[in-house]
Design a protein around this motif. Sequence first.
Motif, PDB file in Angstrom:
ATOM      1  N   THR A  40      60.363  37.008 105.119  1.00  0.00           N
ATOM      2  CA  THR A  40      60.347  38.476 105.060  1.00  0.00           C
ATOM      3  C   THR A  40      59.469  39.086 106.151  1.00  0.00           C
ATOM      4  O   THR A  40      59.472  40.308 106.331  1.00  0.00           O
ATOM      5  N   LEU A  41      58.713  38.264 106.869  1.00  0.00           N
ATOM      6  CA  LEU A  41      57.768  38.795 107.841  1.00  0.00           C
ATOM      7  C   LEU A  41      58.456  39.444 109.049  1.00  0.00           C
ATOM      8  O   LEU A  41      57.838  40.242 109.748  1.00  0.00           O
ATOM      9  N   SER A  42      59.725  39.101 109.275  1.00  0.00           N
ATOM     10  CA  SER A  42      60.440  39.749 110.379  1.00  0.00           C
ATOM     11  C   SER A  42      60.564  41.248 110.119  1.00  0.00           C
ATOM     12  O   SER A  42      60.478  42.055 111.053  1.00  0.00           O
ATOM     13  N   GLY A  43      60.744  41.620 108.846  1.00  0.00           N
ATOM     14  CA  GLY A  43      60.829  43.032 108.496  1.00  0.00           C
ATOM     15  C   GLY A  43      59.527  43.770 108.724  1.00  0.00           C
ATOM     16  O   GLY A  43      59.516  44.978 108.970  1.00  0.00           O
ATOM     17  N   ALA A  44      58.405  43.048 108.635  1.00  0.00           N
ATOM     18  CA  ALA A  44      57.101  43.655 108.900  1.00  0.00           C
ATOM     19  C   ALA A  44      56.820  43.739 110.392  1.00  0.00           C
ATOM     20  O   ALA A  44      56.185  44.693 110.867  1.00  0.00           O
ATOM     21  N   ALA A  45      57.283  42.746 111.142  1.00  0.00           N
ATOM     22  CA  ALA A  45      56.980  42.679 112.573  1.00  0.00           C
ATOM     23  C   ALA A  45      57.806  43.653 113.404  1.00  0.00           C
ATOM     24  O   ALA A  45      57.282  44.278 114.336  1.00  0.00           O
ATOM     25  N   VAL A  46      59.084  43.795 113.077  1.00  0.00           N
ATOM     26  CA  VAL A  46      59.999  44.573 113.919  1.00  0.00           C
ATOM     27  C   VAL A  46      59.537  46.019 114.128  1.00  0.00           C
ATOM     28  O   VAL A  46      59.537  46.506 115.272  1.00  0.00           O
ATOM     29  N   PRO A  47      59.131  46.772 113.088  1.00  0.00           N
ATOM     30  CA  PRO A  47      58.691  48.153 113.330  1.00  0.00           C
ATOM     31  C   PRO A  47      57.493  48.238 114.265  1.00  0.00           C
ATOM     32  O   PRO A  47      57.422  49.138 115.117  1.00  0.00           O
ATOM     33  N   VAL A  48      56.544  47.317 114.101  1.00  0.00           N
ATOM     34  CA  VAL A  48      55.362  47.321 114.961  1.00  0.00           C
ATOM     35  C   VAL A  48      55.754  46.992 116.399  1.00  0.00           C
ATOM     36  O   VAL A  48      55.274  47.626 117.352  1.00  0.00           O
ATOM     37  N   LEU A  74      46.094  44.360 115.841  1.00  0.00           N
ATOM     38  CA  LEU A  74      45.600  44.815 114.535  1.00  0.00           C
ATOM     39  C   LEU A  74      46.733  45.432 113.703  1.00  0.00           C
ATOM     40  O   LEU A  74      46.814  45.198 112.488  1.00  0.00           O
ATOM     41  N   CYS A  75      47.581  46.203 114.349  1.00  0.00           N
ATOM     42  CA  CYS A  75      48.738  46.777 113.640  1.00  0.00           C
ATOM     43  C   CYS A  75      49.651  45.685 113.106  1.00  0.00           C
ATOM     44  O   CYS A  75      50.141  45.757 111.975  1.00  0.00           O
ATOM     45  N   LEU A  77      48.827  42.493 112.449  1.00  0.00           N
ATOM     46  CA  LEU A  77      48.141  41.765 111.376  1.00  0.00           C
ATOM     47  C   LEU A  77      48.184  42.552 110.072  1.00  0.00           C
ATOM     48  O   LEU A  77      48.430  41.986 108.996  1.00  0.00           O
ATOM     49  N   PHE A  78      47.922  43.847 110.156  1.00  0.00           N
ATOM     50  CA  PHE A  78      47.964  44.687 108.953  1.00  0.00           C
ATOM     51  C   PHE A  78      49.354  44.644 108.327  1.00  0.00           C
ATOM     52  O   PHE A  78      49.487  44.505 107.100  1.00  0.00           O
ATOM     53  N   ALA A  79      50.395  44.754 109.150  1.00  0.00           N
ATOM     54  CA  ALA A  79      51.768  44.731 108.644  1.00  0.00           C
ATOM     55  C   ALA A  79      52.094  43.392 107.989  1.00  0.00           C
ATOM     56  O   ALA A  79      52.695  43.343 106.912  1.00  0.00           O
ATOM     57  N   PHE A  80      51.696  42.293 108.626  1.00  0.00           N
ATOM     58  CA  PHE A  80      51.953  40.964 108.075  1.00  0.00           C
ATOM     59  C   PHE A  80      51.263  40.781 106.720  1.00  0.00           C
ATOM     60  O   PHE A  80      51.879  40.328 105.747  1.00  0.00           O
ATOM     61  N   ILE A  81      49.991  41.117 106.667  1.00  0.00           N
ATOM     62  CA  ILE A  81      49.229  40.886 105.433  1.00  0.00           C
ATOM     63  C   ILE A  81      49.720  41.795 104.317  1.00  0.00           C
ATOM     64  O   ILE A  81      49.825  41.368 103.158  1.00  0.00           O
ATOM     65  N   MET A  82      50.066  43.027 104.640  1.00  0.00           N
ATOM     66  CA  MET A  82      50.594  43.927 103.617  1.00  0.00           C
ATOM     67  C   MET A  82      51.941  43.440 103.092  1.00  0.00           C
ATOM     68  O   MET A  82      52.252  43.612 101.908  1.00  0.00           O
ATOM     69  N   CYS A 186      55.587  54.906 114.051  1.00  0.00           N
ATOM     70  CA  CYS A 186      54.823  56.058 114.540  1.00  0.00           C
ATOM     71  C   CYS A 186      53.331  55.749 114.655  1.00  0.00           C
ATOM     72  O   CYS A 186      52.672  56.166 115.621  1.00  0.00           O
ATOM     73  N   ILE A 187      52.777  55.008 113.689  1.00  0.00           N
ATOM     74  CA  ILE A 187      51.354  54.694 113.740  1.00  0.00           C
ATOM     75  C   ILE A 187      51.052  53.701 114.859  1.00  0.00           C
ATOM     76  O   ILE A 187      50.042  53.816 115.561  1.00  0.00           O
ATOM     77  N   SER A 188      51.928  52.700 115.051  1.00  0.00           N
ATOM     78  CA  SER A 188      51.733  51.741 116.147  1.00  0.00           C
ATOM     79  C   SER A 188      51.747  52.453 117.494  1.00  0.00           C
ATOM     80  O   SER A 188      51.059  52.036 118.438  1.00  0.00           O
ATOM     81  N   TYR A 189      52.524  53.522 117.584  1.00  0.00           N
ATOM     82  CA  TYR A 189      52.564  54.339 118.806  1.00  0.00           C
ATOM     83  C   TYR A 189      51.336  55.238 118.883  1.00  0.00           C
ATOM     84  O   TYR A 189      50.693  55.355 119.934  1.00  0.00           O
ATOM     85  N   TYR A 190      50.984  55.847 117.755  1.00  0.00           N
ATOM     86  CA  TYR A 190      49.895  56.836 117.730  1.00  0.00           C
ATOM     87  C   TYR A 190      48.537  56.238 118.078  1.00  0.00           C
ATOM     88  O   TYR A 190      47.746  56.863 118.803  1.00  0.00           O
ATOM     89  N   VAL A 191      48.253  55.050 117.569  1.00  0.00           N
ATOM     90  CA  VAL A 191      46.939  54.449 117.846  1.00  0.00           C
ATOM     91  C   VAL A 191      46.771  54.101 119.327  1.00  0.00           C
ATOM     92  O   VAL A 191      45.644  53.915 119.796  1.00  0.00           O
ATOM     93  N   GLN A 192      47.875  54.047 120.045  1.00  0.00           N
ATOM     94  CA  GLN A 192      47.810  53.762 121.473  1.00  0.00           C
ATOM     95  C   GLN A 192      47.611  55.036 122.293  1.00  0.00           C
ATOM     96  O   GLN A 192      46.747  55.094 123.177  1.00  0.00           O
TER      97      GLN A 192
END
Length: 320
Positions: A40-48, A74-75, A77-82, A186-192
């Motif tokens: 299921t981690l592909s679903g977490a990775a793709v948006p980031v 960090l984005c 890692l957060f997505a993976f762990i969540m 949006c957050i992965s973009y915003y923090v940059q």
Amino acid sequence: MQMYEILFTFASKTAKKMNSTSIIRTDSPRAWLLAARPKTLSGAAVPVVIGVALAWTDASQYGSGAFSWTAAVLCLLFAFIMQVDANFINDFFDCVGGNDDTATRLGPQRACTLGWVRLDSMKRAIALTTCLACVCGLPLVWYGGFEMILIGLICVVFCFLYTTHLSYLGLGDLLVIVFFGIVPVCISYYVQLHTYTWQVFIASIACGLVIDALLLVNNFRDREGDRAVGKNTLVVMVGPNAALALFLGVGVAACLLGIVFWINGHVLAFILPLLYLALHLFTYLKMKRIWEGKALNECLGETARNILVYGLTVAAGLLL
């Protein structure tokens, strides 16, 4: 090849006759790996990945040093762990609520229900992964401001609410679009870059639609069992025929929304995901042919693969 098939068939039949708990030791590393559901981690990775790729392409407008690989990691890692946290929560509460019947379950078996992981151990694991996600997400305050704390808390709260309440009310698909599309992209973009654009927002919706296909095929497979326990997923509410049309539609809509990439000067980010659309169409036709039963797990696996293909083709199209 024939000998391999004979041996594989024999091994499969033998495994079914054996008690699962005798194969997988309780609370063993293998048990925890299965409970984490790494597929299921592909679903977490793709948006980031998409959010980071969008930020990378736009970073030149903000001068050198605008992009941070630390924030990107960090984005991720957060997505993976969540995602692992959400899997643990789902495993625990479905077991406690009696929603996992090993005799009738069509999807992959769950760790707590089969005794691979003790309930007390899973409670501790949920606490640990929740805290670990917060620890990984907290440094994002440095890059995105204190509003990152609020975003993180919302993610944690809805991680619990999804399994315990909202998935029973037909809100799962909406939550996927929000928390696997809009929020991470949006957050992965915003923090940059400390901003976001309407193009990024449209791209985030497209990403959410692609990942929602995974939930749709999962709920399409489980529709009869969900109806029996009062779990009113969108598939249960609209029926199988409309659900199949929705499955096809989210893939088509995501690719059409990709026109925003073309408008923004990244034509390959629109063209390359057409490979995803072709794979998505094949999966749709297979679902239509299989219709019900455990064989739909093949479609679930294909959909996870398709999501990864979408993410990689969009990212490649943006970066090339």
